[in-house]
Structure formats: structure tokens, C-alpha cells
Design an enzyme around this catalytic site. Structure first.
Site, PDB file in Angstrom:
ATOM      1  N   TYR A 134     -12.256  20.541 -32.299  1.00  0.00           N
ATOM      2  CA  TYR A 134     -11.690  21.965 -32.451  1.00  0.00           C
ATOM      3  C   TYR A 134     -11.898  22.933 -31.264  1.00  0.00           C
ATOM      4  CZ  TYR A 134     -11.237  20.339 -37.235  1.00  0.00           C
ATOM      5  OH  TYR A 134     -10.992  19.639 -38.445  1.00  0.00           O
ATOM      6  N   ILE A 135     -12.676  22.641 -30.457  1.00  0.00           N
ATOM      7  CA  ILE A 135     -13.104  23.727 -29.188  1.00  0.00           C
ATOM      8  C   ILE A 135     -12.643  23.109 -27.949  1.00  0.00           C
ATOM      9  CG2 ILE A 135     -14.916  24.770 -30.727  1.00  0.00           C
ATOM     10  CD1 ILE A 135     -16.989  22.909 -29.198  1.00  0.00           C
TER      11      ILE A 135
END
Length: 893
Positions: A134-135
Site C-alpha cells: 500500500y505504500i
């Protein structure tokens, strides 16, 4: 060595015997000789060198180095999923994705090398980062500038031999000290604290200039640090870090910055635990932290904010002690170096890398100049026509070589076959469009670059200093110091702990403790307090507060013991053994050994205390001594004045009161203090009061004296001069308060938009009052506590008019003393540019008359006073004394 050989021989003999025994039992044994020695050493070396400890050259641990190398492989200017970077790093790193992901998050949170996007966690709250899928991340501009240079990088094969990875990245910056490092290896650990980006650059420049420098840590969480014992970051050093706590109002404290190594969750937990244990007392706590820390601590009514702040530092994680341990890898070995030496070596390494970079560029430019010169000769002299009749490749090479020889004397190196091959690769289109003037300009430009690089090499230190200054200019914005460096005052836990229990005493049986609830109440106390006890036999003992402790029968006095307390004076008359004389003494108890019994008499059997009092401010009372009717005694009673006795040590024998038997002793008159008023200083470094002569002397204070405080926001108040008081940065007046002395102020009245003057007396000493009004635009311009202040008013120049001359105004004549809430008089209707406070007019303050016949003695010199006279039955009391708070015990013989 002999012992080792002997032990090895014993091991071999043991294994041979075991092998024979097991052979008989048809069992097979595998020898393990040396296994632990070799395998453990290999394992320890691997963990130290390949996992836990950073290298000096680039400041990276291996996993961090491989992450940075992988990010460079993938770099295209856009963000990459961290999961993708982690997967790519696994080509180089022999461990799983979890260790790589955790290491990458730690580097990213330091906000220096990695430009992050998404939820990377929060170092303030302790929240973790989102999952790697997600990052996103990419290299920062700083990392691209200082970390990479493939042309001067040494390479090695990766763990599986499929890829090449850097031995060390060519980092041209003291990155290790900027980021800090922590690691636990086998047999050793490392903890290098982070330092300030700008200060590291300045220190590197000073080192290059041959100047001295000092480095101290700087933490992303801010806070306040005492680096007195930093010890250059080496073993044995210690850094004390405190949260930044301020007083929001009388009942609320706010924490804006937290100590390094803590987060808001652990900090709040420690505060709640201290509250549960009774060390501190709070009403509730709120955590409003987001991008910045904000923890609100609400206090119950009656709790002192200053004392609570001290208690937070003493009993919670609002103050932590950090022990640095600077261990790094140098030439494949762990070494312990101070941070100053690390910076020196890192700067020297940067200097070496800059030199290598310049030499590589010089070679490149010289090669470009060499070929550009050959190309010009080849085309300008039409040497390409010499190869038209050649039929073999060797002939072509030979013809070009022969054609170049007359024109190459000015070249820097010999012409090689590779050079000639490159000339044959020039296209006819380029030859036909060849511009001689442009070719010459290119050669001259290359000569200029070469000359500049040679100049940099000849002045390498200046070049390095300019390089560091460029880094500071390009990347220093927003990287100012966050942690304030300050000397800490030592907080005594016993002085700030909340008295959360009660102390009781059974005088007859000789017990003290917190569990004796049916007996006599003494005082509130805490479980870390010490109590001082005196018995009728003249024995004294100091012991820790406990549920029930036996002291000795017939306890005559119990109190909380304060170390180094020179103001509490004990007055005592005792009988020296059976039938002995009576003696008088005065003493202070400043330090003792806990649980050791001290005899205050001369140690004779049947000695007993006839009179005893404890005086918190050194009071000296007058007592009446009654004698028994023995023989032909004429005077059966007489006065004894303790003020005539010098204060000495507790072991002193004392002076004789009488040789005759004493029937009883009674208090006749309470006394006044024989100690000098306390001299109090203010230490601006730690912003605390003290009696140790540190800082500025505020004056001599008696029990009723107070301090006057005026702040920049126009608040005036008076307080008792307690040593636990904390003072904010915005205080502009701090002095001994004289109730009759007026305060003069000039302030800007926000609503009327004019300067006003007022003079007032502080009438309510217990109340904090704002004397400039509540308008948000009001502000205090000048304040003075002089009797006759003088100000200079400088007027603004009005266009088209002459400058109005400055006015000198004596405020005592300008306005009379009014109430503190009065608006005051308008200073002037003209536009004012500036108001300056000048030297006041002379004023002789009326002298205070001191009480007569009062012997004054200093608390710092309780011993060595005038020699006290012997008392006798003819001694008569001549003086009158008044006092309070004197504890008296009377004993009839």
C-alpha cells in the site's frame, strides 16, 4: 596456552575413551571437537559484519545498503511500490521480505534518503506503517546527489553469484551520524544517536579548516536534552532527554515534545502507572497528537503544576536516560570510536571520494579532448583521403597512423589503434558538414573544464568546503535543530513525590509506620520518604517509611527527614547518666547513614532527654528549669535561653546547664529564628531558584517574603520563593517583591490603538492579574520596578513636516499610582516610533529597622559560631521572643 593445550588433550582423551566404550556397544559417535569454538565465532562474525553494525565508509548496514542499491536500480523518477522494492532487494539480500521491509520503513521514517508516499507510520505515536503493497517510495534528491556514483564504486558478487552489488556506496556525507544507528549483535551492540544535519556539515567544514568542533545529538521528536555527560557518544556516556512540558493554565499541563526513544503511547502509560502508584496525582489525560504532539494532563484542585512537572520528570518517561555506544565496522572489524572521530574519518573519506570523482572526470574530459583533437586533425588535414587506395585493414590503420604523425606533437598521450579505429567510424555526412570553428570551440571548452578540474585537485580542501556549503544551501532548509540543549537541575524524588499515605507512631512501644492506623497520626508521607526519630534515651535513627518499624521505646519526636536541611534546628537538654549533670545543645542533622542508631548523649547508662524541640526555621525558645530541693540550694528555678547557644554538630557534648538534679523543664517563651534570611539565586541556565550561589542573587528572604514575576504578555503575580518552582521563558521581571514599590508600565492598548502609561501597586499577593487588558492586539512595551523611572519617546517622521524632537518623561510625575485594572493615561497623541527605558532618577529607599537584641546566624554556617556560655542556676532571662511552628515536648524528671 599451556592450560589450553592441557584441556585439548583431556578432551581428546575423553573422546577416545567414549569412542572405545561406544564401539563395544555397537554405537557410532560423531566428534564435535572445536565445533562450538569455530561455529560460534563464525556466527558472531556474520551477525556483527553482515547484519547489526553499520560500516564507517557509508554508514549503512548491509540490508540498508542493498535497499538503497535496489532503489537506484529501479529509479525512474516515479514512485515504486515498497513491495516491489522489497522483492527486488531479495536478489541481493539473503533474508526474507519482513526484515527488508522493516529496515526500509526505519530508513524512510528518518526523512533523509527516501521520499515516501502513503502511511509510513508515526514515530510520535508509535503507529506502524501500512503493508508494503500500500505504500510507495522513491529516492530523495539528496540521496541521488550524495549516495551514488557508479564510476567510483567498488563492486562484489551477491550472495548467489548472479548479481553485482556495492561493497560500500560512495556516500559523500557523514550519513551515519545524521541518521544514527542501533543494533544488537553477538557479544556487542551499537547505539549511535542521530545528529543535526546542518551541524554535521559545519563540523565537517571546521575539520577541513583544521578547527575544533563539538557534536551533540539532535532528535526528530524534539524535547530537551542535557548532554553534559555525552562522552562523545562512547561507552560510559549518558544523555538525559526530557519532554517539553508547559503550563496551559492553573489546572492543565501540556506536553508538546517527547523524549527520543519514547512515543505518546508509552509516555501516557508511564504517567498512568505513576498515578496508580501514587507518585503523582492527575485528574485525567488526553492525547490529541496527530502531526504534532499534544498531550493534555488535567490536575485535580490544589495540585501544584510546578511540583507535578518535577514529579513527571522524576517518575515517568517524561525524562529518559540514553546510553550511547558508538561501535562501527572499519576494515571488516568492529571498532569503538567517538562521534568526533567518526566525523573526522567520514569527512576524510568524503575528501577521498571527491578526489576520485574529480580524477575520473579529468580522465573523461582528457579523453574527449584527445579524440576531438584527433578528429579535427583527421578531417582538417584530409587524412581520410590517404586510405582510398588501401586494400587491407592493416593498410588503412597504417595509412591513418602515418598521416597523423606530423600533427600530433601537442597531444597529451600517444595515439593508439583504438583511437584510429574510432576515426574510421566517422560518417561521411559528418565529415562533409564539419565546422572547424565549432570544433575549436569544443576543444577550448574541454580545455577550460580540464583546467578547472586540475584547479580543484590542487585546492582539494577548498573544493570540499564548497561542496559541503552547497549541500547546506540545497538541503538545509527545514533541518534546523529540534532538540533544545540545556543543563538539567537534579530533581530529588522525595521532594516532588505525592504524599499518598499517612505516617503513625506508637510512642510508648516505640513503633512507627503506615500500618499503625489506631495510633497517633504524625504526617502525610510517601513510600520513598525517610523518617527521623528521637527517643527519650537520647538516641536518633533515620529509616525508610515502612508498614511497621521498631525504633525504640519512648519516642519523643518523629518527622519526615530532609537531606541537607540546615534550617531545621533541634534544641535539647539531657541528663548525663544517673546522677550526672544536665547539658544543653543545639544541632542540625544534615546527613546520616540510614538505619544506624546515633547517641546524642555522652553514652552513659541511664542518660535521658529532659527537654527537646524541633524548630523548622531555627527558632530559639526560652525555658524555665526547676531544680529539686537538695541540700542548701537557694535558687530552685531559672531561665535558659537557647539563643545563647551556638548551633553545632549532633555529636557535640554541649554546655552544662546545672550540676544539680532537675525536677522539670517548662517552656516559658517561644522564640524567633536565629538563622539569617535565606539568600536565593536564580540560575537562568536551568531556570530554577537555588541556595547554592548559582546565577543571579535575588536577595535575602524571610518566611513571609515573596517574588515578583511579570511576563511579556502583561501578567503580574507574586509567589513564595520555593526551590521547586519552574519559570517560563517569557518572564521579563523576576525580583524580590517590595509591597510598597510601584510597577510602571507603558503598553499598547489594542482597542484604542494608542500607547498608555500606568503605575500601580500589587495589592492582592495571591492573585495573578493581567494589567494590559484582554484585547488580542494589546502588548507590553516597557515595564519598570524602579521608584522614579524615566523613558525616552521617539516620534515617527511625518512626511512634509520636521522631525519632532524626542521627549524625556518622568513617569512618577506623569501619572499617579492607580489600581492595577485602571486604563492609565495616554502617553501621547502623536505617532510613536519607539520608547526607550532610561536610567531612573536617584531614590533613597527608607531603611528597615532590624529587631534589637536578635542574634542572626547563617544557615550555611551553623557551626563555628561564637562560643556559648555555661548556664547556671543564677542565669536569668533578659529578652522577649515570639515564634510559631515550634514543636515542644516537656518531660518531668
Amino acid at each position: 596456552m599451556e592450560n589450553e593445550n592441557h584441556n585439548d588433550h583431556q578432551d581428546e582423551q575423553f573422546e577416545q575413551n567414549e569412542e572405545l566404550n561406544n564401539t563395544e556397544n555397537n554405537e557410532v559417535l560423531t566428534k564435535v571437537t572445536g565445533m562450538y569454538k569455530d561455529w560460534f565465532l563464525d556466527y558472531a562474525s556474520y551477525v556483527i559484519l553482515e547484519r547489526a553494525v553499520p560500516a564507517l565508509e557509508d554508514g549503512f548496514k548491509p540490508v540498508q545498503r542493498r535497499i538503497m542499491h535496489s532503489m537506484k536500480d529501479l529509479d525512474d523518477g516515479r514512485y515504486n511500490k515498497v513491495a516491489n522494492i522489497v522483492g527486488h532487494t531479495m536478489q541481493y539480500h539473503p533474508h526474507g521480505d519482513a526484515s527488508i521491509g522493516d529496515a526500509m520503513v526505519q530508513v524512510g521514517q528518518k526523512d533523509l534518503l527516501i521520499d515516501t508516499q502513503g502511511n509510513w507510520g508515526n514515530i510520535l505515536t508509535g503507529d506502524g506503517a501500512a503493508a508494503a503493497r500500500y505504500i510507495e517510495a522513491r529516492l530523495s534528491k539528496f540521496a541521488l546527489d550524495v549516495v551514488y556514483n557508479p564510476k567510483i564504486t567498488e563492486w562484489q558478487l551477491s550472495y548467489d553469484g548472479r548479481k553485482k552489488e556495492p561493497v560500500n556506496l560512495p556516500v559523500m556525507f557523514p550519513l551515519l551520524l545524521a541518521q544514527g544507528a542501533e543494533g544488537i549483535a553477538v557479544g556487542l551492540s551499537t547505539r549511535i544517536l542521530p545528529h543535526n544535519f546542518i551541524e554535521l556539515i559545519d563540523a565537517s567544514i571546521k575539520h577541513l579548516q583544521g578547527k575544533k568542533f563539538k557534536l551533540f545529538p539532535d532528535f526528530a521528536t524534539g524535547g530537551i536534552a542535557d548532554v553534559t555527560n555525552y562522552n562523545d557518544g562512547m561507552r560510559g556516556g549518558r544523555v538525559r532527554v526530557r519532554a517539553k512540558i508547559s503550563q496551559l493554565d492553573k489546572h492543565t499541563l501540556v506536553i508538546k515534545e517527547i523524549p527520543f526513544s519514547t512515543n505518546t503511547s508509552t509516555l501516557i502509560d508511564s504517567i498512568l502507572k505513576a498515578n496508580d502508584k501514587g507518585k503523582i496525582k492527575i485528574k485525567k489525560i488526553e492525547d490529541n497528537t496527530s502531526s504534532e504532539v499534544e498531550i493534555l494532563i488535567h490536575l485535580p484542585p490544589g495540585m501544584s503544576p510546578d511540583k507535578t512537572i518535577d514529579a513527571l520528570y522524576a517518575f515517568t518517561n517524561c525524562e529518559v536516560s540514553i546510553s550511547p555506544l558508538s561501535c562501527i565496522i572499519i576494515e571488516n572489524k568492529p571498532a569503538f570510536l567517538g562521534v568526533s572521530e567518526i566525523l573526522r574519518r567520514s569527512t576524510d573519506h568524503t575528501l577521498s571520494l571527491l578526489k576520485q570523482d574529480l580524477e575520473v572526470k579529468l580522465d573523461e574530459f582528457q579523453e574527449q579532448w584527445h579524440f576531438a583533437s584527433l578528429e579535427r586533425i583527421f578531417i582538417e588535414k584530409r587524412i581520410y583521403r590517404d586510405i582510398e587506395e588501401e586494400e587491407t585493414w592493416e593498410g588503412v590503420i597504417r595509412a591513418i597512423d602515418e598521416g597523423l604523425k606530423p600533427h600530433i606533437a601537442h597531444l597529451k598521450r600517444a595515439v593508439t589503434e583504438e583511437d584510429i579505429v574510432r576515426l574510421t567510424e566517422i560518417r561521411i555526412k559528418r565529415i562533409s558538414k564539419f565546422d572547424l570553428e565549432k570544433a575549436q570551440q569544443k576543444i577550448e571548452a574541454l580545455e577550460g573544464e580540464i583546467a578547472q578540474i586540475k584547479h580543484h585537485l590542487d585546492h582539494l580542501v577548498d573544493y570540499a568546503i564548497a561542496y559541503f556549503n552547497r549541500l547546506k544551501k540545497d538541503y538545509g532548509a527545514g533541518k534546523e535543530r529540534k532538540t533544545e540543549l540545556r543543563l538539567f537541575d537534579d530533581i530529588e524524588a522525595t521532594k516532588v513525590v505525592i504524599r499518598n499515605t499517612k505516617l503513625f507512631v506508637n510512642r510508648k512501644e516505640g513503633f512507627v509506620g503506615t500500618a499503625l492506623k489506631k495510633d497517633e497520626y504524625v504526617t502525610d508521607c510517601s513510600d520513598i520518604d525517610d523518617v527521623i526519630c528521637f527517643t527519650a534515651e537520647g538516641k536518633m535513627i533515620v529509616t525508610r517509611v515502612d508498614a511497621k518499624t521498631f525504633i525504640g521505646k519512648d519516642i519523643i519526636h518523629v518527622a519526615i527527614f530532609k537531606k541537607k536541611d540546615r534550617r531545621t534546628i533541634y534544641n535539647m537538654i539531657y541528663k548525663d547518666g544517673k546522677g550526672g549533670a544536665s547539658y544543653i545543645k543545639r544541632f542540625a542533622v544534615t546527613s546520616v547513614t540510614r538505619d544506624r542508631e546515633y547517641d546524642l548523649t555522652q553514652g552513659k547508662k541511664a542518660s535521658e532527654v529532659l527537654y527537646f524541640s524541633a524548630n523548622p526555621n531555627g527558632e530559639a525558645e526560652v525555658v524555665m528549669v526547676y531544680l529539686r530541693q537538695v541540700g542548701s540550694i537557694k535558687k530552685l528555678k531559672f531561665d535558659v535561653d537557647f539563643a545563647d547557644m551556638a548551633i553545632k554538630g549532633r555529636a557535640v557534648k554541649g554546655n552544662i546547664v546545672t550540676k544539680y538534679p532537675v525536677k522539670k523543664i517548662e517552656l516559658k517563651e517561644e522564640g524567633v529564628s536565629t538563622l539569617k534570611p535565606r539568600r536565593i539565586w536564580f540560575d537562568d541556565t536551568v531556570r530554577r531558584l537555588n541556595v547554592d550561589e548559582r546565577g543571579d542573587l535575588l536577595g535575602e528572604f524571610k518566611g513571609e517574603d515573596r517574588l515578583l514575576i511579570i511576563t511579556q504578555n502583561g501578567v503580574a503575580k507574586t509567589i513564595k520563593p520555593e526551590l521547586t518552582t519552574r519559570f517560563d521563558e517569557d518572564i521579563i521581571v523576576l525580583e524580590k517583591w517590595s509591597p510598597k514599590k510601584p510597577v510602571s508600565a507603558i503598553y499598547w492598548e489594542g482597542e484604542k490603538e494608542k500607547f498608555y502609561v500606568k503605575r500601580f501597586i500589587i495589592e492582592n499577593e495571591e492573585k495573578e492579574e493581567n494589567f494590559i487588558g484582554d484585547h488580542p492586539k494589546s502588548y507590553l512595551e516597557i515595564v519598570s520596578t524602579d521608584y522614579l523611572p524615566v523613558v525616552e519617546v521617539i516620534y515617527s517622521k511625518i512626511r512634509g513636516k520636521d522631525q519632532k524632537p524626542n521627549d524625556l518623561i518622568e513617569l512618577e510625575e506623569f501619572i499617579a499610582i492607580k489600581g492595577i485594572k485602571a486604563l492609565g493615561n495616554q502617553l501621547t497623541s502623536e505617532k510613536v516610533k519607539q520608547v526607550n527605558l532610561l536610567d531612573p532618577k536617584p531614590y533613597i529607599e527608607p531603611e528597615e529597622t532590624a529587631p534589637e537584641d536578635m542574634e542572626v546566624q547563617g544557615e550555611e554556617h551553623v557551626e563555628g559560631q561564637k562560643k556559648a556560655p555555661d548556664f547556671s542556676e543564677t542565669k536569668l532571662h533578659k529578652e522577649n521572643h515570639n515564634s510559631d511552628e515550634t514543636q515542644i515536648r516537656l518531660f518531668d524528671e
